[in-house]
Design an enzyme around this catalytic site. Structure first.
Site, PDB file in Angstrom:
ATOM      1  N   LYS A 107      -6.300 -15.065 -10.151  1.00 47.00           N
ATOM      2  CA  LYS A 107      -6.901 -14.500 -11.370  1.00 47.00           C
ATOM      3  C   LYS A 107      -8.395 -14.768 -11.337  1.00 47.00           C
ATOM      4  O   LYS A 107      -8.807 -15.929 -11.271  1.00 47.00           O
ATOM      5  CB  LYS A 107      -6.241 -15.144 -12.592  1.00 47.00           C
ATOM      6  CG  LYS A 107      -6.703 -14.612 -13.930  1.00 47.00           C
ATOM      7  CD  LYS A 107      -5.783 -15.138 -15.038  1.00 47.00           C
ATOM      8  CE  LYS A 107      -6.278 -14.727 -16.413  1.00 47.00           C
ATOM      9  NZ  LYS A 107      -5.401 -15.267 -17.476  1.00 47.00           N
ATOM     10  N   ASP A 139       1.342  -6.220 -23.123  1.00 53.73           N
ATOM     11  CA  ASP A 139       1.084  -6.500 -21.705  1.00 53.73           C
ATOM     12  C   ASP A 139       1.066  -7.998 -21.434  1.00 53.73           C
ATOM     13  O   ASP A 139       1.064  -8.418 -20.275  1.00 53.73           O
ATOM     14  CB  ASP A 139      -0.252  -5.886 -21.265  1.00 53.73           C
ATOM     15  CG  ASP A 139      -1.402  -6.322 -22.144  1.00 53.73           C
ATOM     16  OD1 ASP A 139      -1.340  -6.062 -23.358  1.00 53.73           O
ATOM     17  OD2 ASP A 139      -2.350  -6.926 -21.634  1.00 53.73           O
ATOM     18  N   GLY A 195     -14.217  -8.107 -13.013  1.00 52.09           N
ATOM     19  CA  GLY A 195     -13.139  -8.608 -12.159  1.00 52.09           C
ATOM     20  C   GLY A 195     -13.168 -10.112 -11.947  1.00 52.09           C
ATOM     21  O   GLY A 195     -12.408 -10.646 -11.144  1.00 52.09           O
TER      22      GLY A 195
HETATM   23  P1  AMP Z   1      -6.133  -9.997 -21.161  1.00 54.55           P
HETATM   24  O1  AMP Z   1      -6.775  -9.937 -22.499  1.00 54.55           O
HETATM   25  O2  AMP Z   1      -6.589 -11.121 -20.300  1.00 54.55           O
HETATM   26  O3  AMP Z   1      -4.650  -9.907 -21.223  1.00 54.55           O
HETATM   27  O4  AMP Z   1      -6.633  -8.691 -20.365  1.00 54.55           O
HETATM   28  C1  AMP Z   1      -6.435  -7.395 -20.842  1.00 54.55           C
HETATM   29  C2  AMP Z   1      -6.851  -6.406 -19.781  1.00 54.55           C
HETATM   30  O5  AMP Z   1      -8.245  -6.514 -19.505  1.00 54.55           O
HETATM   31  C3  AMP Z   1      -6.142  -6.570 -18.447  1.00 54.55           C
HETATM   32  O6  AMP Z   1      -5.939  -5.297 -17.912  1.00 54.55           O
HETATM   33  C4  AMP Z   1      -7.149  -7.354 -17.635  1.00 54.55           C
HETATM   34  O7  AMP Z   1      -6.971  -7.169 -16.261  1.00 54.55           O
HETATM   35  C5  AMP Z   1      -8.462  -6.755 -18.123  1.00 54.55           C
HETATM   36  N1  AMP Z   1      -9.593  -7.682 -17.948  1.00 54.55           N
HETATM   37  C6  AMP Z   1      -9.831  -8.815 -18.632  1.00 54.55           C
HETATM   38  N2  AMP Z   1     -10.969  -9.415 -18.203  1.00 54.55           N
HETATM   39  C7  AMP Z   1     -11.466  -8.641 -17.205  1.00 54.55           C
HETATM   40  C8  AMP Z   1     -12.619  -8.705 -16.348  1.00 54.55           C
HETATM   41  N3  AMP Z   1     -13.498  -9.709 -16.426  1.00 54.55           N
HETATM   42  N4  AMP Z   1     -12.789  -7.716 -15.445  1.00 54.55           N
HETATM   43  C9  AMP Z   1     -11.917  -6.698 -15.347  1.00 54.55           C
HETATM   44  N5  AMP Z   1     -10.828  -6.575 -16.115  1.00 54.55           N
HETATM   45  C10 AMP Z   1     -10.592  -7.520 -17.044  1.00 54.55           C
HETATM   46 MG    MG Z   2      -3.124  -9.970 -20.043  1.00 56.48          MG
END
Ligand code: AMP
Ligand code: MG
Length: 480
Positions: free
Chosen positions: A110, A249, A123
């Site tokens: 991650k 998700d 990313g």
């Molecule tokens: P999360 O809130 O961590 O569950 O993330 C929600 C979505 O945002 C998921 O599709 C993650 O992969 C994407 N995401 C979160 N942070 C980043 C980041 N820094 N770069 C790219 N995608 C992100």
């Molecule tokens: Mg997530």
């Protein structure tokens, strides 16, 4: 030295629209911050090798271990109620490691660079939030709550830009799988029925193999996932854990807690508690979590409709019958857990009332949730309020109506009431030392005491203290 990685990548054999094959983006100067040696042992991995240069290169995404087939998973999800196409935007699944016992676990990096699902994101991940996930997921595991685990955190030698420049880091996450409710929503919305079915068959085989021969395996699957989620959220409520971002998700079909972004443990008992700075409406407040879990299960059921029955109406009827059981199921698990917390072995109709009264008093007098149960457990009840004392008397009377020795009662309570939880101020203190001053010792001590939350040792007492009163409410920020 060989790390003993043993990859077999079943997810990569799903239809290709479920993922994009992509390698992590290499980083300039990886360094190990923390390695979970006991987890490495459990997985049949060699900790010494993992801590070495080649091991760290794998954690950093600079080297791909033999047998791994890195990919980013596709999924969708309801975020705060709104449907979006998502996917691993900053995570890469290296593959599935099969342990010497034959257990299959996902190994995911991650913070490992951009993917086709990154949208506007970089990313990457910052060190603080990755260590936070490490600490809290390991604390949850020790609390006997199903959760993804954390194997290691490395720094990248690069900075990530958030509101300021922060050290970049990558977390290696271990999970029963990363199949989410949102993975099914993705298939139902964007793929064919055959692809949806392939996903469901895959999930059943991997997590609910008993269902392979059920008369309606997809209905069985829905029921089992619902049970797992009801049991999981009941466990969260019982220890005062607030996930903070229960988007579909972030809900696994395996029943493990996943995605430790803005999560935190409640101090004072208050169902309206929200820590996440982005949850302005309190959608994911402590007291709402069971309802949201039910709402998410309804979204899961919707995505399975085409598989439940060929006629849509019949499918809806079948699904509704299942999900209508969620509230009762949840309450059964919760009540079971609450009885255990109060040392009750028998069941009486009035128990729910007795529990409700205690919670109400905790709310009224702003009592600390964990420490109230802790005080009952170690017999150090110090509430001066008459109402609390009356409640205590009623509890004692209730206990007298069961044929159990005091030892049996208190042993049961010790097994169900943690002496310590990862208090927010303790976590922050550890993160500040590690992420801002490069001092890992505070975190290491914290991780050590959190390993045995039911031990009630002398050295834990320091960590049981609630935070000093503050006029600034504790806030968490999404782990980006
Ligand atoms: P999360 O809130 O961590 O569950 O993330 C929600 C979505 O945002 C998921 O599709 C993650 O992969 C994407 N995401 C979160 N942070 C980043 C980041 N820094 N770069 C790219 N995608 C992100
Ligand atoms: Mg997530």
């Amino acid at each position: 030295m060989n790390a003993n990685w043993n990859f077999d990548n079943s997810y990569a054999r799903l239809p290709e629209r479920f993922f994009t094959k992509i390698r992590p983006t290499p980083v300039s100067d990886p360094a190990l911050v923390v390695l979970n040696r006991s987890l490495a042992d459990e997985l049949g991995l060699c900790a010494e090798a993992l801590a070495g240069e080649e091991g760290v290169a794998v954690f950093a995404g600079n080297s791909i271990p033999e047998g791994a087939e890195p990919l980013a998973q596709a999924y969708a999800g309801h975020q705060f109620g709104h449907f979006n196409m998502l996917g691993d935007g900053r995570a890469i699944l290296l593959g599935e490691h099969v342990t010497p016992n034959g257990e299959r676990v996902d190994i995911q990096l991650k913070g490992s660079g951009r993917t086709p699902y990154s949208r506007g994101g970089d990313g990457r991940a910052a060190l603080g939030p990755m260590l936070r996930e490490y600490i809290i997921s390991e604390a949850m595991h020790a609390l006997r709550i199903p959760t993804t685990r954390s194997l290691a955190v490395v720094t990248t030698g690069e900075v990530v830009i958030r509101d300021k420049e922060l050290p970049g880091a990558i977390l290696t996450r271990v999970a029963a799988s990363h199949l989410r409710v949102g993975t099914f929503q993705y298939a139902a919305r964007f793929l064919s029925k055959e692809e949806l079915q392939a996903l469901a068959d895959y999930a059943i085989k991997r997590h609910y193999p008993n269902g392979e021969h059920a008369p309606n395996r997809y209905l069985f699957f829905l029921e089992e996932v619902m049970k797992k989620q009801a049991a999981l959220v009941a466990k969260w409520q019982l220890v005062g854990f607030i996930h903070g971002v229960m988007n579909t998700d972030n809900m696994t079909v395996s029943g493990e807690t996943i995605d430790y972004g803005p999560c935190a443990f409640m101090d004072v008992y208050d169902p309206t508690t929200v820590f996440s700075s982005i949850d302005t409406q309190g959608r994911y407040a402590y007291g709402n979590q069971p309802y949201i879990a039910g709402w998410n299960i309804a979204r899961f059921a919707e995505s399975l409709l085409p598989l439940l029955h060929d006629e849509e109406e019949k499918a809806i009827e079948l699904a509704q019958k299942v999900i209508a059981q969620f509230p009762t199921l949840y309450e059964t698990y919760w009540l079971q857990g609450m009885r255990a917390k109060l040392g009750l072995w028998t069941e009486e109709e009035e128990d729910k009332k007795l529990i409700g009264e205690l919670l109400h008093l905790m709310y009224t007098y702003r009592a600390d949730y964990t420490n109230t149960f802790r005080a009952l457990t170690i017999n150090e009840w110090e509430f001066c309020e008459q109402e609390f004392r009356d409640w205590h008397t009623r509890w004692q009377q209730r206990m007298a109506r069961q044929d159990m020795t005091k030892d049996e009662v208190y042993e049961r309570m010790r097994q169900h009431n943690p002496a310590i939880i990862p208090r927010n101020y303790r976590v922050e203190e550890a993160l500040a030392a590690a992420a801002e001053h490069g001092d890992d010792t505070v975190m290491e001590r914290l991780l050590d005491v959190l390993k045995h939350p039911y031990a009630y040792t002398k050295e834990q007492e320091e960590y049981a203290k609630p935070p000093a009163p503050s006029d600034r409410p504790y806030k968490t920020f999404c782990g980006t």
